[in-house]
Design a protein around this motif. Structure first.
Motif, short mmCIF file in Angstrom:
data_model
loop_
_atom_site.label_atom_id
_atom_site.label_comp_id
_atom_site.label_asym_id
_atom_site.label_seq_id
_atom_site.Cartn_x
_atom_site.Cartn_y
_atom_site.Cartn_z
N MET A 41 -6.85 31.00 -21.53
CA MET A 41 -6.37 32.16 -20.36
C MET A 41 -7.54 34.03 -20.67
SD MET A 41 -5.23 29.95 -18.10
CE MET A 41 -5.37 31.07 -17.21
N LYS A 42 -7.61 34.30 -19.72
CA LYS A 42 -7.82 35.52 -19.74
C LYS A 42 -7.04 36.36 -19.03
CE LYS A 42 -12.17 35.17 -17.79
NZ LYS A 42 -13.62 35.08 -17.38
N PRO A 43 -6.55 37.45 -19.46
CA PRO A 43 -5.74 38.68 -18.69
C PRO A 43 -6.27 39.32 -17.47
CG PRO A 43 -6.06 38.86 -20.67
CD PRO A 43 -6.49 37.89 -21.09
N THR A 44 -7.28 38.99 -17.15
CA THR A 44 -7.40 39.91 -15.84
C THR A 44 -7.86 38.62 -14.93
OG1 THR A 44 -9.69 39.16 -16.81
CG2 THR A 44 -9.17 41.42 -16.83
N ASP A 45 -7.47 37.88 -15.92
CA ASP A 45 -7.21 36.04 -14.22
C ASP A 45 -6.14 36.19 -13.50
OD1 ASP A 45 -9.97 36.03 -14.85
OD2 ASP A 45 -9.79 33.77 -15.70
N PHE A 46 -5.34 37.02 -14.73
CA PHE A 46 -3.59 37.42 -13.98
C PHE A 46 -3.61 37.30 -12.67
CE2 PHE A 46 -2.78 36.12 -18.86
CZ PHE A 46 -2.63 34.70 -18.67
N PRO A 47 -2.68 37.08 -12.17
CA PRO A 47 -2.34 36.93 -10.62
C PRO A 47 -2.10 37.95 -10.49
CG PRO A 47 -1.50 35.53 -10.70
CD PRO A 47 -1.79 35.43 -12.33
N SER A 48 -0.89 39.46 -11.32
CA SER A 48 -0.41 40.51 -11.47
C SER A 48 -1.46 41.89 -11.38
CB SER A 48 0.06 41.00 -12.19
OG SER A 48 -0.14 40.89 -13.51
N ASN A 49 -3.35 41.34 -11.67
CA ASN A 49 -3.59 42.21 -11.39
C ASN A 49 -4.43 42.55 -9.86
OD1 ASN A 49 -5.05 42.56 -14.46
ND2 ASN A 49 -4.65 40.34 -14.42
N GLY A 50 -4.59 41.91 -8.80
CA GLY A 50 -4.48 41.65 -7.88
C GLY A 50 -3.65 42.17 -6.21
N ARG A 51 -3.62 42.33 -5.65
CA ARG A 51 -3.00 42.65 -4.25
C ARG A 51 -2.38 40.98 -3.30
NH1 ARG A 51 -3.33 46.79 -1.78
NH2 ARG A 51 -1.49 46.65 -0.65
N ASP A 52 -3.35 40.08 -4.33
CA ASP A 52 -2.79 38.72 -3.49
C ASP A 52 -1.85 38.26 -5.09
OD1 ASP A 52 -4.65 38.58 -5.66
OD2 ASP A 52 -5.94 36.70 -4.31
N TRP A 53 -1.38 39.13 -5.80
CA TRP A 53 -0.42 38.22 -6.79
C TRP A 53 0.83 36.88 -6.30
CZ3 TRP A 53 4.79 40.23 -7.30
CH2 TRP A 53 5.44 40.84 -6.46
N GLU A 54 1.03 36.99 -5.38
CA GLU A 54 2.37 37.02 -5.21
C GLU A 54 1.74 35.44 -4.58
OE1 GLU A 54 6.37 38.50 -3.48
OE2 GLU A 54 4.66 39.64 -2.59
N ALA A 55 0.95 35.93 -3.86
CA ALA A 55 -0.06 34.27 -3.16
C ALA A 55 -0.70 33.39 -3.62
CB ALA A 55 -0.78 33.90 -1.70
N ARG A 56 -0.60 33.84 -4.89
CA ARG A 56 -1.40 32.99 -5.62
C ARG A 56 0.02 32.47 -6.64
NH1 ARG A 56 -5.58 35.57 -10.16
NH2 ARG A 56 -5.75 34.10 -10.61
N ARG A 57 1.31 32.18 -6.45
CA ARG A 57 2.59 31.38 -7.18
C ARG A 57 2.17 30.09 -6.37
NH1 ARG A 57 7.96 34.44 -7.66
NH2 ARG A 57 7.44 32.60 -9.07
N TYR A 58 1.57 29.98 -5.77
CA TYR A 58 1.68 29.13 -4.70
C TYR A 58 -0.42 28.69 -4.84
CZ TYR A 58 6.15 31.25 -3.36
OH TYR A 58 7.07 31.72 -2.79
N THR A 59 -1.02 29.10 -5.34
CA THR A 59 -2.39 28.31 -5.31
C THR A 59 -2.50 27.94 -6.77
OG1 THR A 59 -2.99 30.05 -5.12
CG2 THR A 59 -3.10 28.65 -3.26
N ASP A 60 -3.40 28.66 -7.75
CA ASP A 60 -3.77 27.77 -8.80
C ASP A 60 -3.31 28.23 -9.75
OD1 ASP A 60 -4.36 30.81 -8.22
OD2 ASP A 60 -5.64 31.58 -9.48
N PHE A 61 -2.01 29.59 -9.97
CA PHE A 61 -1.26 29.88 -10.41
C PHE A 61 0.36 29.02 -9.83
CE2 PHE A 61 -4.17 32.38 -12.37
CZ PHE A 61 -3.68 32.13 -13.70
N GLU A 62 0.36 28.26 -8.97
CA GLU A 62 1.55 27.27 -8.98
C GLU A 62 2.05 26.65 -10.07
OE1 GLU A 62 3.63 26.04 -6.46
OE2 GLU A 62 4.36 24.95 -7.27
N ILE A 63 3.23 26.05 -10.09
CA ILE A 63 3.45 25.55 -11.87
C ILE A 63 4.01 24.01 -11.66
CG2 ILE A 63 5.11 27.79 -12.66
CD1 ILE A 63 7.71 26.22 -11.10
N SER A 64 3.49 23.77 -9.69
CA SER A 64 3.26 22.20 -10.10
C SER A 64 1.62 22.06 -10.29
CB SER A 64 3.67 21.46 -8.51
OG SER A 64 3.08 20.16 -8.21
N PRO A 65 0.89 20.83 -11.38
CA PRO A 65 0.20 20.70 -11.34
C PRO A 65 -1.03 19.97 -10.36
CG PRO A 65 1.27 18.97 -11.89
CD PRO A 65 3.10 20.45 -11.84
#
Lengths: 534, 158
Positions: A41-65
């Motif tokens: 994982m790269k820290p720069t890829d984590f959602p809190s870097n961007g304005r879409d940080w909340e939405a990404r919890r439901y997409t590529d950082f969703e906890i369900s595989p």
């Protein structure tokens, strides 16, 4: 099939337990290789870097595989389970997306049969694991406060996360009720620690920490293990463990990043794939000699799955709270943890007190709980919710039941054509009574704190990703899969170190204990190197 | 699982989505809040559908069916009543529609500023978390340990 050079130790999975066992065994100077199906994982890829940080919890950082659907994920058929499966596939595994809440099991958790007459005792106890808990706390870097009367003594190396407005509000209510509370232990650095920067409160820690303050094993154990000579190979998805004519593990067949099938020979194989991935792999390793799956003469591989039902009760106060500006971890309560004969259930639970959420998440929570209408009253109601939320999680002990299990799905497969796991899971009556008790206590606390608009979310959305019990440890080969130091009863050079070896689940987040157990198993292996296969 | 991420809504579907979004999160000029059908926000919504696209299409179809194909012709009260009624029992399509609308809406600069929030990503600046009142812990510190020590034999047993 392409072959590789033989290694002494092959570890499958680089998450919480795989990293710990790799680091511990590195001092033996054996040739150690870890195969990981995901990426670094790269820290720069984590959602809190961007304005879409909340939405990404439901997409590529969703906890369900199943919803996340990265190409490094495998699907899980969890249709026949109210609780859904959560995991993460990458270097660091579930520690990349965990909340970093860091309670230990209690001594009584290892003695549930002796003390409470339920389930089974573990073949190890708290005191055998204590020094490994301490070692792991130093390795992961724990923030907390010594002196908690609700848990055995421990000495976190960093001070706790601030109470904030939210924690202060909870604490006032708990003191009025006369109930125990204490700042939560977490693996979120509150000071600089071993090269990690201190937390700057960038919000809920689940979708990765861009600051690097949260301890995930890709930034704690792995740099040290690799420096000590361990090789970590990513994008390698293991299909099966192979065995030789003597019934010993001979290595693993896996698909590399290009989809090429390869064979990796090894003297010792260690599984660290979590409580769903490990039984899946063992069942996928069936052969003529092991027709019911590898290490499964007991028939218990995949059985006794425990998922930690985790109701969350929320409410809203008039004053502004911390909202999403800080780690979700706040305080815990052990008031209802130990068995109380006056209650209508055995065992107990931890209360885990959380902060609020970000703006979009609050809108989702408000709407789905029926508190936030659509239309002209939306904005007025929303302002009464955002940054006013209190929430309490009820971390219930989930006792083992053989019908709760992982099997292989007859149809579903991953992108390499490997059969996917299927989950069958129900919540027991004991656990349901425990949940309702916890929900009622949480409602009392929130009411005492001045909250209104209480809402209890019982299970469906609260899947914590604690995958436990499906290759349990024990001294009796008929009633367990691995022995008291993690070696498979049936295959004397096969070890398991992840949450699947748990006998019972306790009422706590499991990562601290998973890693302490992995360090314990590694220590046992090191002490027995000359007689490891006897 | 992930479906066709390259698929997009048609112009007619976006028009329908805009009407629904405006009903769900309408403009509030008094507090400076745009509606979710604001062109920039609606464009963000439409570009953010991703894996939810099939569910969103189901949601649009469900709203159209529930209104007999006349959602746009309903008055404001009628539209709001229909949406709230449908959302409560609409299952996954309803949840997905709500999520993508508020996901885009509550990251819009104008919205965040009107709510008193900073319009920025959390990292790298972070936020300040107060320490709070640690003196509240004094009463807890005074308690005797109450975790069960399995090494202690209960009185009367030996």
């Amino acid at each position: 099939m392409a072959g590789n050079e033989k290694v002494d130790v092959l570890i499958i999975g680089s998450g919480a337990s795989g990293a710990a066992v790799a680091w511990s065994l590195a001092e033996t100077k054996m040739r150690i290789l870890c195969l990981e199906q995901g990426d670094w994982m790269k820290p720069t890829d984590f959602p809190s870097n961007g304005r879409d940080w909340e939405a990404r919890r439901y997409t590529d950082f969703e906890i369900s595989p199943n919803r996340r659907g990265r190409d490094t994920d495998y699907p899980v058929n969890d249709d026949n389970s109210l609780m859904k499966i959560a995991n993460f596939n990458g270097v660091g595994g579930g520690t990349v997306i965990y909340t970093a809440h860091w309670p230990r099991m209690h001594p009584s958790d290892f003695r549930v049969k002796s003390l409470d007459g339920v389930a089974d005792d573990w073949p190890v106890d708290y005191w055998a694991l204590e020094k490994f808990y301490d070692e792991n706390d130093r390795m992961m870097g724990v923030s907390g406060l010594a002196g908690d009367p609700g848990v055995p003594p421990r000495h976190p190396p960093m001070p706790p996360i601030g109470l904030g407005r939210t924690g202060t509000r909870y604490a006032q209510a708990m003191n009025r009720l006369g109930w125990h509370w204490w700042p939560s232990d977490t693996t979120i650095a509150t000071t600089e620690y071993e090269g990690r920067a201190a937390c700057i409160n960038i919000g809920h820690c689940t979708p990765g920490c861009a600051q690097g303050a949260k301890a995930s094993t890709d930034i704690t154990y792995w740099p040290l293990a690799i420096r000590a000579g361990v090789e970590l190979r990513t994008r390698c998805r293991v299909r099966e463990i192979t065995t030789d004519e003597h019934g010993m593990a001979s290595g693993a067949i896996y698909y590399d990043a290009d989809g090429v099938e390869r064979f990796q020979p090894a003297e010792v194989v260690i599984l660290a794939c979590n409580g769903v991935g490990t039984p899946r792999l063992l069942l996928n390793s069936a052969s003529a000699k092991f027709p019911d799956g590898l290490a499964n003469s007991s028939g218990l591989v995949g059985r006794n799955l425990m998922l930690h039902p985790w109701p969350i009760v929320s409410g809203y106060v008039e004053e502004g709270m911390d909202g999403g500006r800080g780690p979700i971890n706040c305080i815990w309560s052990k008031q209802f943890y130990e068995t109380d004969p006056s209650r209508d259930f055995m065992r107990g639970y931890t209360l885990q007190f959380g902060r609020g959420t970000g703006p979009a998440t609050q809108a989702v929570i408000g709407a789905t709980s029926g508190l936030l209408p659509w239309g002209r009253d939306h904005h007025r109601q929303y302002r009464q919710l955002l940054d006013h939320r209190l929430s309490i999680g009820v971390a219930c002990e989930d006792l083992p039941e053989e019908h709760n299990r992982v099997t292989l799905d007859s149809v579903l497969k991953d992108s390499n054509g490997i059969p996917a796991p299927k989950i069958d899971y129900t919540i027991s009556e004991n656990t349901r009574r425990m949940m309702e008790h916890g929900i009622a206590r949480a409602e009392e606390i929130l009411t005492e704190a001045g909250a209104t608009r209480l809402y209890a979310s019982r299970t469906a959305l609260n899947y914590p990703g604690h995958l436990l019990g499906t290759a349990r440890m024990g001294t009796d080969p008929d009633r367990s899969v691995v022995n008291e130091w993690g070696r498979a009863h049936d295959v004397k050079n096969l070890f398991i170190v992840d949450g699947s070896i748990w006998v019972t689940s306790g009422g706590v987040n499991p990562t601290s204990t998973i890693q302490a157990l992995a360090l314990y198993v590694a220590d046992q292996m090191k002490k027995r190197l000359a007689t490891l296969f006897d | 699982m992930v479906t066709d991420l390259d698929a997009r809504l048609t112009a007619a579907e976006i028009l329908a989505l805009g009407r629904i979004a405006a009903t769900m999160v309408p403009e509030d000029a008094v507090s400076g809040m745009p509606g979710a059908d604001d062109p920039a926000i609606l464009d963000d919504i439409a570009r953010s559908l991703g894996r939810d696209l099939p569910l969103i299409r189901e949601a649009l179809a469900a709203v159209a069916a529930k209104s007999g194909g006349a959602f746009a012709a309903l008055d404001r009260d009628g539209r709001e009543a229909l949406i709230n009624d449908w959302y409560a029992g609409g299952g996954a399509p309803a949840v997905a529609l709500g999520r993508v609308i508020v996901g885009a809406y509550y990251r819009d600069d104008r919205v965040l500023l009107a709510l008193g929030h900073e319009a920025r990503a959390p990292f790298p600046k972070g936020y300040v978390l107060e320490q709070g009142d640690w003196s509240l812990l004094d009463v807890v510190r005074g308690r005797q340990p109450f975790w069960r020590d399995d090494r202690v034999v209960p009185a009367g047993e030996s």
